[in-house]
Motif scaffolding. Structure first.
Motif, PDB file in Angstrom:
ATOM      1  N   PHE A   1       3.347   2.153   4.397  1.00 29.65           N
ATOM      2  CA  PHE A   1       4.298   3.247   4.528  1.00 29.65           C
ATOM      3  C   PHE A   1       3.924   4.092   5.740  1.00 29.65           C
ATOM      4  O   PHE A   1       2.777   4.053   6.198  1.00 29.65           O
ATOM      5  CB  PHE A   1       4.286   4.118   3.263  1.00 29.65           C
ATOM      6  CG  PHE A   1       4.998   3.472   2.114  1.00 29.65           C
ATOM      7  CD1 PHE A   1       4.453   2.370   1.474  1.00 29.65           C
ATOM      8  CD2 PHE A   1       6.229   3.951   1.681  1.00 29.65           C
ATOM      9  CE1 PHE A   1       5.119   1.753   0.422  1.00 29.65           C
ATOM     10  CE2 PHE A   1       6.902   3.343   0.627  1.00 29.65           C
ATOM     11  CZ  PHE A   1       6.350   2.243  -0.004  1.00 29.65           C
TER      12      PHE A   1
ATOM     13  N   PRO B   1     -12.131   7.183   5.384  1.00 27.24           N
ATOM     14  CA  PRO B   1     -11.779   5.969   6.132  1.00 27.24           C
ATOM     15  C   PRO B   1     -10.296   5.655   5.962  1.00 27.24           C
ATOM     16  O   PRO B   1      -9.683   6.055   4.976  1.00 27.24           O
ATOM     17  CB  PRO B   1     -12.630   4.881   5.465  1.00 27.24           C
ATOM     18  CG  PRO B   1     -12.996   5.417   4.139  1.00 27.24           C
ATOM     19  CD  PRO B   1     -12.998   6.917   4.239  1.00 27.24           C
TER      20      PRO B   1
ATOM     21  N   LYS C   1       1.532   2.457  13.697  1.00 27.87           N
ATOM     22  CA  LYS C   1       0.764   2.197  12.469  1.00 27.87           C
ATOM     23  C   LYS C   1       0.824   0.717  12.109  1.00 27.87           C
ATOM     24  O   LYS C   1      -0.154   0.134  11.647  1.00 27.87           O
ATOM     25  CB  LYS C   1       1.309   3.059  11.314  1.00 27.87           C
ATOM     26  CG  LYS C   1       0.854   4.509  11.424  1.00 27.87           C
ATOM     27  CD  LYS C   1       1.437   5.404  10.353  1.00 27.87           C
ATOM     28  CE  LYS C   1       1.109   6.866  10.689  1.00 27.87           C
ATOM     29  NZ  LYS C   1       1.766   7.837   9.822  1.00 27.87           N
TER      30      LYS C   1
ATOM     31  N   MET D   1       0.844  -1.193   0.000  1.00 29.17           N
ATOM     32  CA  MET D   1       0.000   0.000   0.000  1.00 29.17           C
ATOM     33  C   MET D   1       0.883   1.247   0.000  1.00 29.17           C
ATOM     34  O   MET D   1       1.279   1.760   1.050  1.00 29.17           O
ATOM     35  CB  MET D   1      -0.900  -0.039   1.244  1.00 29.17           C
ATOM     36  CG  MET D   1      -1.860   1.108   1.334  1.00 29.17           C
ATOM     37  SD  MET D   1      -2.988   1.141  -0.078  1.00 29.17           S
ATOM     38  CE  MET D   1      -4.149   2.369   0.475  1.00 29.17           C
TER      39      MET D   1
ATOM     40  N   LYS E   1      -2.676  -1.246  11.805  1.00 31.82           N
ATOM     41  CA  LYS E   1      -3.077  -1.665  10.449  1.00 31.82           C
ATOM     42  C   LYS E   1      -2.625  -3.087  10.130  1.00 31.82           C
ATOM     43  O   LYS E   1      -2.680  -3.507   8.977  1.00 31.82           O
ATOM     44  CB  LYS E   1      -2.529  -0.660   9.419  1.00 31.82           C
ATOM     45  CG  LYS E   1      -2.927   0.786   9.737  1.00 31.82           C
ATOM     46  CD  LYS E   1      -2.435   1.773   8.701  1.00 31.82           C
ATOM     47  CE  LYS E   1      -2.542   3.206   9.219  1.00 31.82           C
ATOM     48  NZ  LYS E   1      -2.900   4.176   8.202  1.00 31.82           N
TER      49      LYS E   1
ATOM     50  N   ALA F   1      -0.089   3.968  -1.730  1.00 27.56           N
ATOM     51  CA  ALA F   1      -0.918   5.113  -2.130  1.00 27.56           C
ATOM     52  C   ALA F   1      -0.882   6.208  -1.069  1.00 27.56           C
ATOM     53  O   ALA F   1      -0.814   5.925   0.123  1.00 27.56           O
ATOM     54  CB  ALA F   1      -2.361   4.661  -2.358  1.00 27.56           C
TER      55      ALA F   1
ATOM     56  N   LEU G   1       4.750   8.182   6.919  1.00 31.90           N
ATOM     57  CA  LEU G   1       5.415   9.475   6.736  1.00 31.90           C
ATOM     58  C   LEU G   1       5.259  10.250   8.034  1.00 31.90           C
ATOM     59  O   LEU G   1       4.123  10.454   8.469  1.00 31.90           O
ATOM     60  CB  LEU G   1       4.721  10.258   5.608  1.00 31.90           C
ATOM     61  CG  LEU G   1       5.408  10.283   4.247  1.00 31.90           C
ATOM     62  CD1 LEU G   1       5.601   8.876   3.735  1.00 31.90           C
ATOM     63  CD2 LEU G   1       4.589  11.076   3.257  1.00 31.90           C
TER      64      LEU G   1
ATOM     65  N   ILE H   1      -7.948   3.144   4.808  1.00 31.76           N
ATOM     66  CA  ILE H   1      -8.141   1.992   3.917  1.00 31.76           C
ATOM     67  C   ILE H   1      -7.411   0.753   4.428  1.00 31.76           C
ATOM     68  O   ILE H   1      -7.979  -0.345   4.489  1.00 31.76           O
ATOM     69  CB  ILE H   1      -7.697   2.358   2.489  1.00 31.76           C
ATOM     70  CG1 ILE H   1      -8.628   3.457   1.961  1.00 31.76           C
ATOM     71  CG2 ILE H   1      -7.705   1.140   1.580  1.00 31.76           C
ATOM     72  CD1 ILE H   1      -8.303   3.970   0.590  1.00 31.76           C
ATOM     73  N   LEU H   2      -6.150   0.924   4.830  1.00 27.25           N
ATOM     74  CA  LEU H   2      -5.395  -0.230   5.331  1.00 27.25           C
ATOM     75  C   LEU H   2      -6.061  -0.819   6.570  1.00 27.25           C
ATOM     76  O   LEU H   2      -6.181  -2.040   6.699  1.00 27.25           O
ATOM     77  CB  LEU H   2      -3.966   0.194   5.691  1.00 27.25           C
ATOM     78  CG  LEU H   2      -2.896   0.025   4.619  1.00 27.25           C
ATOM     79  CD1 LEU H   2      -1.557   0.512   5.141  1.00 27.25           C
ATOM     80  CD2 LEU H   2      -2.782  -1.423   4.161  1.00 27.25           C
TER      81      LEU H   2
HETATM   82  N1  CTP Z   1      -3.387   4.940   4.498  1.00 22.80           N
HETATM   83  C1  CTP Z   1      -4.621   4.364   4.217  1.00 22.80           C
HETATM   84  N2  CTP Z   1      -5.770   5.103   4.337  1.00 22.80           N
HETATM   85  C2  CTP Z   1      -5.712   6.395   4.737  1.00 22.80           C
HETATM   86  C3  CTP Z   1      -4.478   6.994   5.042  1.00 22.80           C
HETATM   87  C4  CTP Z   1      -3.333   6.229   4.908  1.00 22.80           C
HETATM   88  O1  CTP Z   1      -4.660   3.175   3.864  1.00 22.80           O
HETATM   89  N3  CTP Z   1      -6.852   7.088   4.860  1.00 22.80           N
HETATM   90  C5  CTP Z   1      -2.175   4.127   4.375  1.00 22.80           C
HETATM   91  C6  CTP Z   1      -1.063   4.692   3.492  1.00 22.80           C
HETATM   92  O2  CTP Z   1      -1.171   4.193   2.173  1.00 22.80           O
HETATM   93  C7  CTP Z   1       0.199   4.176   4.186  1.00 22.80           C
HETATM   94  C8  CTP Z   1      -0.184   4.067   5.657  1.00 22.80           C
HETATM   95  O3  CTP Z   1      -1.624   4.033   5.668  1.00 22.80           O
HETATM   96  O4  CTP Z   1       0.599   2.912   3.702  1.00 22.80           O
HETATM   97  C9  CTP Z   1       0.279   5.212   6.531  1.00 22.80           C
HETATM   98  O5  CTP Z   1      -0.047   6.444   5.960  1.00 22.80           O
HETATM   99  P1  CTP Z   1       0.419   7.827   6.640  1.00 22.80           P
HETATM  100  O6  CTP Z   1      -0.019   8.942   5.745  1.00 22.80           O
HETATM  101  O7  CTP Z   1       1.856   7.748   7.050  1.00 22.80           O
HETATM  102  O8  CTP Z   1      -0.375   7.871   7.997  1.00 22.80           O
HETATM  103  P2  CTP Z   1      -1.876   8.012   8.434  1.00 22.80           P
HETATM  104  O9  CTP Z   1      -2.364   6.634   8.793  1.00 22.80           O
HETATM  105  O10 CTP Z   1      -2.661   8.766   7.420  1.00 22.80           O
HETATM  106  O11 CTP Z   1      -1.760   8.817   9.811  1.00 22.80           O
HETATM  107  P3  CTP Z   1      -1.254  10.332  10.096  1.00 22.80           P
HETATM  108  O12 CTP Z   1      -1.681  11.164   8.898  1.00 22.80           O
HETATM  109  O13 CTP Z   1      -1.970  10.695  11.357  1.00 22.80           O
HETATM  110  O14 CTP Z   1       0.242  10.255  10.267  1.00 22.80           O
END
Ligand code: CTP
Length: 208
Positions: A128, A109, A142, A78, A146, A80, A130, A111-112
Motif C-alpha cells: 500500500f 525498519p 515505493k 502487506m 520494496k 499493515a 498512503l 518491513i517490506l
Molecule cells: N511498510 C513496511 N514497514 C514500514 C512502513 C511501511 O513494511 N516500516 C509498508 C506498509 O505496510 C505499506 C508500504 O510499506 O504496504 C508503504 O507504507 P507507507 O506508510 O505508505 O509508506 P512508508 O514506506 O512508511 O513511507 P512514508 O511514510 O515516507 O510515506
C-alpha cells in the motif's frame, strides 16, 4: 475457480510502547485486512493472516514473525500500518507527566524492504502507499524500493482519509504498467479487485 494460491496477509496497526500505560500508533482500523481476508476465502485461497497488534504488537515483532512465514507463501499482501518510529527507550515504570515534554524516537525498519531482499522470483508482493502529495510518483517509488508487483495507492489529508469502514479513493498500480483508478470504492469491492488482479498476474508468473 482460479488456481489455489498461498497468501500471507498482514493487517492492522502496530503499537510501539513507551511505558506500561502509553504507546504510539496510527489510525488504522484493520477493516481493509478483514475485507481482503473475506475476498481471499471467497476465491478459495489458503490464507495465513497475521493481525496487528494482536499477533504482532510492534514493528520489530512483526518483522520477526514475517521473516519466519515469508518463505512458505506464493503471495504477500502487506496491508499493515507499521509505525515508522518507536520510543527510543521503554520505561518499565509509568513516566510522570512532568517528564513527557520530549519523547525521543528511533526509526523502525521498513518491513517490506527487508522482506524484498529475500523475495523469490516466483513470489508476488502487494503493498500500500498512503500519500498526501505526489501520489502516483511516490507510490511508484515505493514499488521499486520494496520490489512490489501491485500497489494500492490512497490519498490522505486531514479531510479525506482511507481509515475505517467507508468508501475511499484508490489507484491500483501494476508493476508491468498501467493502473486502475477508483474515485470512490468500498473496501469490499477494492479487496475483490486486488485479489482477482493478483490471480491474473500470478497466472503468468515464472515458477521458482
Ligand atoms: N511498510 C513496511 N514497514 C514500514 C512502513 C511501511 O513494511 N516500516 C509498508 C506498509 O505496510 C505499506 C508500504 O510499506 O504496504 C508503504 O507504507 P507507507 O506508510 O505508505 O509508506 P512508508 O514506506 O512508511 O513511507 P512514508 O511514510 O515516507 O510515506
Amino acid at each position: 475457480m482460479p488456481k489455489r494460491i498461498k497468501f500471507l496477509l498482514v493487517s492492522g496497526p502496530t503499537r510501539e510502547p513507551l511505558d506500561p500505560v502509553r504507546y504510539l500508533t496510527n489510525h488504522s482500523t484493520g477493516v481493509m485486512g478483514q475485507r481482503l481476508f473475506e475476498a481471499l476465502r471467497r476465491r478459495g485461497h489458503a490464507v495465513d493472516w497475521v493481525r496487528c497488534p494482536e499477533e504482532a504488537g510492534t514493528a520489530l515483532e512483526l518483522l520477526g514473525v514475517l521473516r519466519r512465514k515469508i518463505r512458505g507463501c506464493d503471495a504477500l499482501i502487506m496491508a499493515a500500518a507499521v509505525c515508522d518510529a518507536r520510543p527510543a527507550r521503554f520505561s518499565k515504570d509509568k513516566i510522570k507527566k512532568r517528564a513527557l515534554g520530549v519523547i525521543r524516537l528511533v526509526k523502525n525498519p521498513d518491513i517490506l524492504a527487508a522482506l524484498a531482499k529475500k523475495k523469490k522470483r516466483s513470489q508476488f508482493f502487494v503493498g500500500f502507499a498512503l500519500e498526501s502529495k505526489g501520489l502516483l510518483k511516490h507510490a511508484r517509488d515505493k514499488m521499486d524500493a520494496k520490489r512490489l508487483d501491485l500497489v494500492i495507492a490512497q490519498p490522505v489529508t486531514v479531510k479525506k482519509t482511507p481509515f475505517g469502514g467507508g468508501n475511499l479513493e484508490a489507484y491500483v498500480i501494476r508493476r508491468s504498467g498501467g493502473h486502475k483508478h477508483f474515485a470512490s470504492v468500498s473496501k469490499k469491492a477494492l479487496a475483490g479487485f486486488v485479489v482477482r488482479e493478483t490471480e491474473k498476474l500470478l497466472a503468468r508468473w515464472p515458477s521458482s
